[in-house]
Write an enzyme that holds these catalytic residues in place. Sequence first.
Site, PDB file in Angstrom:
ATOM      1  N   LYS A  13     -14.648  -2.435 -22.641  1.00 55.89           N
ATOM      2  CA  LYS A  13     -13.420  -3.327 -22.815  1.00 55.89           C
ATOM      3  C   LYS A  13     -14.074  -4.140 -23.772  1.00 55.89           C
ATOM      4  O   LYS A  13     -12.726  -4.600 -24.755  1.00 55.89           O
ATOM      5  CB  LYS A  13     -12.702  -3.441 -21.875  1.00 55.89           C
ATOM      6  CG  LYS A  13     -11.942  -2.607 -20.905  1.00 55.89           C
ATOM      7  CD  LYS A  13     -10.611  -2.011 -21.854  1.00 55.89           C
ATOM      8  CE  LYS A  13     -10.213  -0.513 -21.209  1.00 55.89           C
ATOM      9  NZ  LYS A  13      -9.448  -0.139 -22.184  1.00 55.89           N
TER      10      LYS A  13
ATOM     11  N   TYR B 239     -18.000  -0.021 -17.378  1.00 57.14           N
ATOM     12  CA  TYR B 239     -16.625  -0.449 -17.618  1.00 57.14           C
ATOM     13  C   TYR B 239     -16.388  -1.804 -18.192  1.00 57.14           C
ATOM     14  O   TYR B 239     -14.876  -1.193 -19.474  1.00 57.14           O
ATOM     15  CB  TYR B 239     -14.818   0.226 -16.392  1.00 57.14           C
ATOM     16  CG  TYR B 239     -13.873  -0.112 -16.527  1.00 57.14           C
ATOM     17  CD1 TYR B 239     -13.122   0.710 -17.800  1.00 57.14           C
ATOM     18  CD2 TYR B 239     -12.972  -1.738 -16.361  1.00 57.14           C
ATOM     19  CE1 TYR B 239     -11.247  -0.072 -17.731  1.00 57.14           C
ATOM     20  CE2 TYR B 239     -12.357  -1.528 -16.437  1.00 57.14           C
ATOM     21  CZ  TYR B 239     -11.528  -1.182 -17.401  1.00 57.14           C
ATOM     22  OH  TYR B 239      -9.880  -0.784 -17.471  1.00 57.14           O
TER      23      TYR B 239
ATOM     24  N   SER C  63      -8.627  -5.742 -21.194  1.00 54.11           N
ATOM     25  CA  SER C  63      -8.162  -5.924 -19.200  1.00 54.11           C
ATOM     26  C   SER C  63      -8.395  -7.209 -19.189  1.00 54.11           C
ATOM     27  O   SER C  63      -9.631  -7.844 -19.863  1.00 54.11           O
ATOM     28  CB  SER C  63      -9.246  -5.421 -18.986  1.00 54.11           C
ATOM     29  OG  SER C  63      -9.591  -5.077 -17.529  1.00 54.11           O
TER      30      SER C  63
HETATM   31  C1  UD1 Z   1      -9.231  -3.066 -11.076  1.00 50.31           C
HETATM   32  C2  UD1 Z   1     -11.115  -2.896 -11.951  1.00 50.31           C
HETATM   33  C3  UD1 Z   1     -10.387  -3.940 -13.141  1.00 50.31           C
HETATM   34  C4  UD1 Z   1      -9.513  -2.614 -13.038  1.00 50.31           C
HETATM   35  C5  UD1 Z   1      -8.075  -2.179 -12.619  1.00 50.31           C
HETATM   36  C6  UD1 Z   1      -7.784  -1.132 -13.412  1.00 50.31           C
HETATM   37  C7  UD1 Z   1     -12.573  -3.972 -10.023  1.00 50.31           C
HETATM   38  C8  UD1 Z   1     -13.301  -4.761  -9.544  1.00 50.31           C
HETATM   39  N1  UD1 Z   1     -11.605  -4.408 -11.098  1.00 50.31           N
HETATM   40  O1  UD1 Z   1      -8.577  -3.844 -10.633  1.00 50.31           O
HETATM   41  O2  UD1 Z   1     -11.390  -3.831 -13.567  1.00 50.31           O
HETATM   42  O3  UD1 Z   1      -9.461  -2.969 -15.130  1.00 50.31           O
HETATM   43  O4  UD1 Z   1      -8.991  -2.164 -11.193  1.00 50.31           O
HETATM   44  O5  UD1 Z   1      -6.449  -1.050 -12.625  1.00 50.31           O
HETATM   45  O6  UD1 Z   1     -12.576  -2.954 -10.298  1.00 50.31           O
HETATM   46  N2  UD1 Z   1      -7.752  -3.718  -2.492  1.00 50.31           N
HETATM   47  C9  UD1 Z   1      -7.745  -3.480  -0.757  1.00 50.31           C
HETATM   48  N3  UD1 Z   1      -7.900  -2.403  -0.194  1.00 50.31           N
HETATM   49  C10 UD1 Z   1      -7.992  -1.240  -1.067  1.00 50.31           C
HETATM   50  C11 UD1 Z   1      -7.736  -1.482  -2.679  1.00 50.31           C
HETATM   51  C12 UD1 Z   1      -7.639  -3.066  -3.501  1.00 50.31           C
HETATM   52  O7  UD1 Z   1      -8.084  -4.768  -0.354  1.00 50.31           O
HETATM   53  O8  UD1 Z   1      -8.096  -0.489  -0.762  1.00 50.31           O
HETATM   54  C13 UD1 Z   1      -7.562  -5.227  -3.186  1.00 50.31           C
HETATM   55  C14 UD1 Z   1      -9.070  -5.669  -4.028  1.00 50.31           C
HETATM   56  O9  UD1 Z   1     -10.291  -6.330  -2.892  1.00 50.31           O
HETATM   57  C15 UD1 Z   1      -7.947  -7.273  -4.748  1.00 50.31           C
HETATM   58  C16 UD1 Z   1      -6.641  -6.296  -4.727  1.00 50.31           C
HETATM   59  O10 UD1 Z   1      -6.510  -4.687  -3.532  1.00 50.31           O
HETATM   60  O11 UD1 Z   1      -8.472  -8.017  -4.163  1.00 50.31           O
HETATM   61  C17 UD1 Z   1      -5.934  -4.998  -6.120  1.00 50.31           C
HETATM   62  O12 UD1 Z   1      -7.452  -3.817  -6.111  1.00 50.31           O
HETATM   63  P1  UD1 Z   1      -6.937  -3.388  -7.579  1.00 50.31           P
HETATM   64  O13 UD1 Z   1      -5.781  -2.493  -7.530  1.00 50.31           O
HETATM   65  O14 UD1 Z   1      -8.937  -2.074  -7.064  1.00 50.31           O
HETATM   66  O15 UD1 Z   1      -7.402  -3.292  -8.914  1.00 50.31           O
HETATM   67  P2  UD1 Z   1      -8.691  -4.755  -9.287  1.00 50.31           P
HETATM   68  O16 UD1 Z   1      -9.492  -4.702  -8.815  1.00 50.31           O
HETATM   69  O17 UD1 Z   1      -8.271  -6.301  -9.642  1.00 50.31           O
END
Ligand code: UD1
Length: 337
Positions: free
Chosen positions: A154, A150, A125
């Site tokens: 990795k 997690y 990841s």
């Molecule tokens: C997350 C994990 C990452 C993992 C991946 C697996 C974290 C910090 N990181 O990535 O380690 O490999 O998932 O799929 O959890 N967001 C919102 N509102 C929401 C959900 C997300 O604003 O309800 C934003 C988050 O702040 C981020 C972006 O959307 O900026 C993507 O979020 P997400 O899909 O959860 O992925 P990551 O956090 O990048």
Amino acid sequence: MKKILVTGGLGFIGSHTVVELQNEGYEVVIIDNLSNTTISVLDSIVSITGITPTFANIDLRNQKAVGDFFDNHTIDGVIHFAAFKAVGESVGSPLSYYQNNLNTLIYLLQELTVRKIDNFIFSSSCTVYGQADSLPITEKEPVKPAESPYGYSKQAGEIILRDSCKASELNAISLRYFNPIGAHPSIKIGELPLGVPQNLIPYITQTAAGLRGELSVFGDDYPTKDGTAVRDYIHVVDLAKAHISALARLMHKENKSNYEFFNVGSGTGSSVLEVIKAFEKASGKPLRYKIVGRREGDVTAAYADTTLANKELKWKTTLSLDDALASAWKWQLAQEK
Ligand code: UD1
């Protein structure tokens, strides 16, 4: 016909990779313990490709069962997806994360090294980079302290693999995924989040479908183009195809060292607000959202420099963010039916 073991082959990325393997003429054997998916995904795979993969419901934490499996199957290569992947959950249950994500890897590698099966692909990841010092992120970027068990699982997985390759004939590639999204164009397989989604895209599609009230955008005070966090969203079909390229590299002995790792992303950074706009366009539906505080553990921006994967794996993405969001929306609509 080369026979490939896909662990976690009924999961989100695993199922898409099984389809691409079958399309490329590989014989596929799936191991999955159905801990985060359902057996119906197997039928969906068959309905896409017309080929029934062998399926074994095995928990890879059972070392004897892993040994018995290899006694009964002659395998040419392994793609190892099976793992727990919820960041927040891992903070509360570190031991089950380390037990599941590391023991399963160790048991597989022990069998592989004894039996001289030397082609192995590992799901890593972009989380290993943390907040990278420079963007886009190349493979030269150092691995940073992780935010969660997690993330450490990795990092440790990569180290276990690197050291095992050094000490044996094993050839392995770690693929460092950025943010996989979307669904197969057939809309027969896609992401199946259990309960309230933690990831952005399933939360968006469930909100648009009326299953959630509104999306919370985690922070608009990041030093980015519009203040929201930036990520590299890659269509899961493009990601699945990267595994086929990596496998071909190992099978044809084109790898430059016996342990390699590559970034697998689209190469484009998109902010949360950009994703919302693109989703509204792709679905034709307005999305209800509000800005809330930052989520703990989130980095400001992460997107891949894919030069190395493009060159060495002879792979590149062919699908856009719009394609991915349109397929994710169709998948959501299909779930309701
Ligand atoms: C997350 C994990 C990452 C993992 C991946 C697996 C974290 C910090 N990181 O990535 O380690 O490999 O998932 O799929 O959890 N967001 C919102 N509102 C929401 C959900 C997300 O604003 O309800 C934003 C988050 O702040 C981020 C972006 O959307 O900026 C993507 O979020 P997400 O899909 O959860 O992925 P990551 O956090 O990048």
